[in-house]
Design an enzyme around this catalytic site. Structure first.
Site, PDB file in Angstrom:
ATOM      1  N   HIS A  50       0.860  -1.193   0.000  1.00  0.00           N
ATOM      2  CA  HIS A  50       0.000   0.000   0.000  1.00  0.00           C
ATOM      3  C   HIS A  50       0.891   1.237   0.000  1.00  0.00           C
ATOM      4  O   HIS A  50       1.256   1.754   1.057  1.00  0.00           O
ATOM      5  CB  HIS A  50      -0.921  -0.045   1.230  1.00  0.00           C
ATOM      6  CG  HIS A  50      -1.910   1.076   1.311  1.00  0.00           C
ATOM      7  ND1 HIS A  50      -3.045   1.002   2.079  1.00  0.00           N
ATOM      8  CD2 HIS A  50      -1.940   2.298   0.734  1.00  0.00           C
ATOM      9  CE1 HIS A  50      -3.729   2.136   1.977  1.00  0.00           C
ATOM     10  NE2 HIS A  50      -3.063   2.949   1.161  1.00  0.00           N
TER      11      HIS A  50
ATOM     12  N   HIS B 141       1.219   4.831  -2.537  1.00  0.00           N
ATOM     13  CA  HIS B 141       0.796   5.604  -3.725  1.00  0.00           C
ATOM     14  C   HIS B 141       2.046   6.255  -4.291  1.00  0.00           C
ATOM     15  O   HIS B 141       2.713   7.008  -3.570  1.00  0.00           O
ATOM     16  CB  HIS B 141      -0.213   6.681  -3.327  1.00  0.00           C
ATOM     17  CG  HIS B 141      -1.425   6.123  -2.641  1.00  0.00           C
ATOM     18  ND1 HIS B 141      -2.586   5.839  -3.305  1.00  0.00           N
ATOM     19  CD2 HIS B 141      -1.634   5.769  -1.346  1.00  0.00           C
ATOM     20  CE1 HIS B 141      -3.469   5.352  -2.449  1.00  0.00           C
ATOM     21  NE2 HIS B 141      -2.919   5.285  -1.257  1.00  0.00           N
TER      22      HIS B 141
ATOM     23  N   GLU C 173     -11.106   3.544   6.372  1.00  0.00           N
ATOM     24  CA  GLU C 173     -10.058   4.468   6.829  1.00  0.00           C
ATOM     25  C   GLU C 173     -10.792   5.586   7.592  1.00  0.00           C
ATOM     26  O   GLU C 173     -10.736   5.650   8.805  1.00  0.00           O
ATOM     27  CB  GLU C 173      -9.287   5.015   5.622  1.00  0.00           C
ATOM     28  CG  GLU C 173      -8.201   6.034   5.988  1.00  0.00           C
ATOM     29  CD  GLU C 173      -7.548   6.690   4.760  1.00  0.00           C
ATOM     30  OE1 GLU C 173      -8.128   6.639   3.659  1.00  0.00           O
ATOM     31  OE2 GLU C 173      -6.456   7.291   4.932  1.00  0.00           O
TER      32      GLU C 173
ATOM     33  N   ASP D   5       1.822   4.110   2.672  1.00  0.00           N
ATOM     34  CA  ASP D   5       0.766   4.955   2.094  1.00  0.00           C
ATOM     35  C   ASP D   5       1.358   6.095   1.247  1.00  0.00           C
ATOM     36  O   ASP D   5       1.469   5.950   0.028  1.00  0.00           O
ATOM     37  CB  ASP D   5      -0.160   5.489   3.194  1.00  0.00           C
ATOM     38  CG  ASP D   5      -1.567   5.823   2.694  1.00  0.00           C
ATOM     39  OD1 ASP D   5      -1.873   5.539   1.532  1.00  0.00           O
ATOM     40  OD2 ASP D   5      -2.368   6.349   3.490  1.00  0.00           O
ATOM     41  N   ASP D   6       1.697   7.209   1.886  1.00  0.00           N
ATOM     42  CA  ASP D   6       2.259   8.369   1.168  1.00  0.00           C
ATOM     43  C   ASP D   6       3.476   8.853   1.948  1.00  0.00           C
ATOM     44  O   ASP D   6       3.419   9.885   2.647  1.00  0.00           O
ATOM     45  CB  ASP D   6       1.204   9.477   1.079  1.00  0.00           C
ATOM     46  CG  ASP D   6      -0.042   8.998   0.351  1.00  0.00           C
ATOM     47  OD1 ASP D   6      -0.007   8.887  -0.881  1.00  0.00           O
ATOM     48  OD2 ASP D   6      -1.035   8.698   1.038  1.00  0.00           O
TER      49      ASP D   6
HETATM   50  N1  ADE Z   1      -4.657   8.694  -1.715  1.00  0.00           N
HETATM   51  C1  ADE Z   1      -3.424   8.757  -1.222  1.00  0.00           C
HETATM   52  N2  ADE Z   1      -3.422   8.411   0.061  1.00  0.00           N
HETATM   53  C2  ADE Z   1      -4.698   8.103   0.397  1.00  0.00           C
HETATM   54  C3  ADE Z   1      -5.349   7.673   1.562  1.00  0.00           C
HETATM   55  N3  ADE Z   1      -4.678   7.475   2.704  1.00  0.00           N
HETATM   56  N4  ADE Z   1      -6.668   7.476   1.520  1.00  0.00           N
HETATM   57  C4  ADE Z   1      -7.364   7.683   0.396  1.00  0.00           C
HETATM   58  N5  ADE Z   1      -6.800   8.085  -0.742  1.00  0.00           N
HETATM   59  C5  ADE Z   1      -5.478   8.292  -0.730  1.00  0.00           C
HETATM   60 ZN    ZN Z   2      -3.724   4.816   0.546  1.00  0.00          ZN
END
Ligand code: ADE
Ligand code: ZN
Length: 340
Positions: free
Chosen positions: A21, A23, A203, A281-282
């Site tokens: 996971h 992005h 989430e 995630d990011d």
């Molecule tokens: N896009 C990037 N990170 C995200 C997240 N945590 N939840 C939903 N969309 C996303």
């Molecule tokens: Zn995500």
């Protein structure tokens, strides 16, 4: 506060891991955003790196997404996509990632006039280079759930000429008000093409969204899923079905899904028998990559070595690879654990 344990950290660093996971647009570091803005002559709303970084004080998912889509606006050429993915893959390899399944968001780019071919060519080139160095990696195309299903259908159609360049589809962006069932048709179409299917659910959205991701979209993994704990019956089902949940602890703290890392539900999820994995995630926005997420979360929650190994094992086991490759990944993990 937890006490630092360098030996535990070194053990975690040595384990071969899967990241399921992440992005790719969320790996764009502020310095890279400014470098690409200069290279492509794109105007940014922030005068410098420090001001941009200072704006990374999010109060929920939407406040993050607004800045995040602005950051992605500097990506124009195949080289931009390549350079972004190559930088991530190098960091992931340094963290011991042997398998990376990487989300990308074509709609953010095609809406700005960037061709699907440009996005996929650039990302694909970086993945090929990483594969040549021994990394196992693939792309998962994500639909933006705040847009219409028609837009998602058109995106899938535009991507199908590059069918071999990605292994699955996902669903992300603003969750509340955009339940999984909004995308039933496009997910059915993706499954008909033999693509893997995953979705962000639970989430910020309620447990009901996790249920519809399972029952309507037929997902094979739930991204995040932390709110399942509010529903005992759903939690028991997820545990019974060994449904992998790709949990992102730093993200959850930075987006106020939970207050602190010490209050993160990961330990409760493990105790409930859920197949939790840890992911970044990011990472450029939330304070760290996979290694840091794992080390700091284990420390904050006081997890044992055995619990940490379970999390890493869950990630490798939930990878979208063939059975022989999965068995080889798991054997590498057990060898690393045995070596201590
Ligand atoms: N896009 C990037 N990170 C995200 C997240 N945590 N939840 C939903 N969309 C996303
Ligand atoms: Zn995500």
């Amino acid at each position: 506060m937890s006490t630092p344990d360098p030996a535990f950290d070194a053990f975690l660093d040595r384990l071969p891991k899967a990241e399921l996971h992440v992005h790719i647009e969320g790996t764009l570091e502020p310095e890279t955003i400014f470098a690409l803005a200069a290279r492509n002559r794109v105007a940014l709303a922030y005068p410098d790196v420090e001001t941009l970084r200072a704006a990374y004080a999010f109060h929920d998912l939407q406040s993050f997404l607004d800045i995040y889509y602005a950051g992605a606006s500097v990506l124009l050429t195949a080289d931009d996509f390549h350079d972004m993915a190559a930088a991530y893959l190098e960091k992931a390899a340094a963290d011991g990632v042997i398998r990376a399944e990487i989300f990308f968001y074509p709609q953010t780019h095609t809406a700005r006039g960037v061709a699907m071919a440009t996005v996929i060519e650039g990302l694909g080139r970086a993945l090929d280079e990483a594969r040549a160095k021994g990394m196992s990696c693939d792309l998962i195309l994500c639909f933006l759930r705040h847009l219409s299903e028609e837009d998602a259908v058109a995106t899938l159609e535009a991507a199908l000429p590059f069918r071999d360049a990605f292994i699955g589809v996902g669903l992300d962006s603003s969750e509340v008000g955009h339940p999984p069932e909004k995308f039933a048709r496009v997910f059915a179409e993706a499954r008909r093409h033999g693509l893997h299917v995953v979705a962000h659910a639970g989430e910020e959205g309620p447990p009901a969204y996790i249920r519809s991701a399972l029952d309507v979209l037929g997902v094979e993994r739930i991204d995040h899923g932390v709110r399942c704990l509010e529903d005992a019956e759903l939690t028991a089902r997820l545990a019974r079905e060994r449904m992998a949940l790709t949990v992102c602890p730093f993200s959850n703290v930075r987006l106020k899904v939970c207050e602190t890392l010490a209050a993160h539900p990961l330990k409760r999820m493990l105790d409930a028998g859920l197949a939790v994995t840890v992911n970044s995630d990011d990472p450029a926005y939330f304070g760290g990559y996979l290694g840091a997420n794992l080390r700091e979360t284990c420390a904050a929650l006081g997890l044992t070595r055995a619990e940490a190994v379970t999390i890493v094992r869950n990630g490798l086991a939930a990878s979208f690879v063939d059975a022989a490759t999965r068995a080889a990944f798991l054997a590498r993990l057990e060898a690393a654990v045995a070596a201590g």
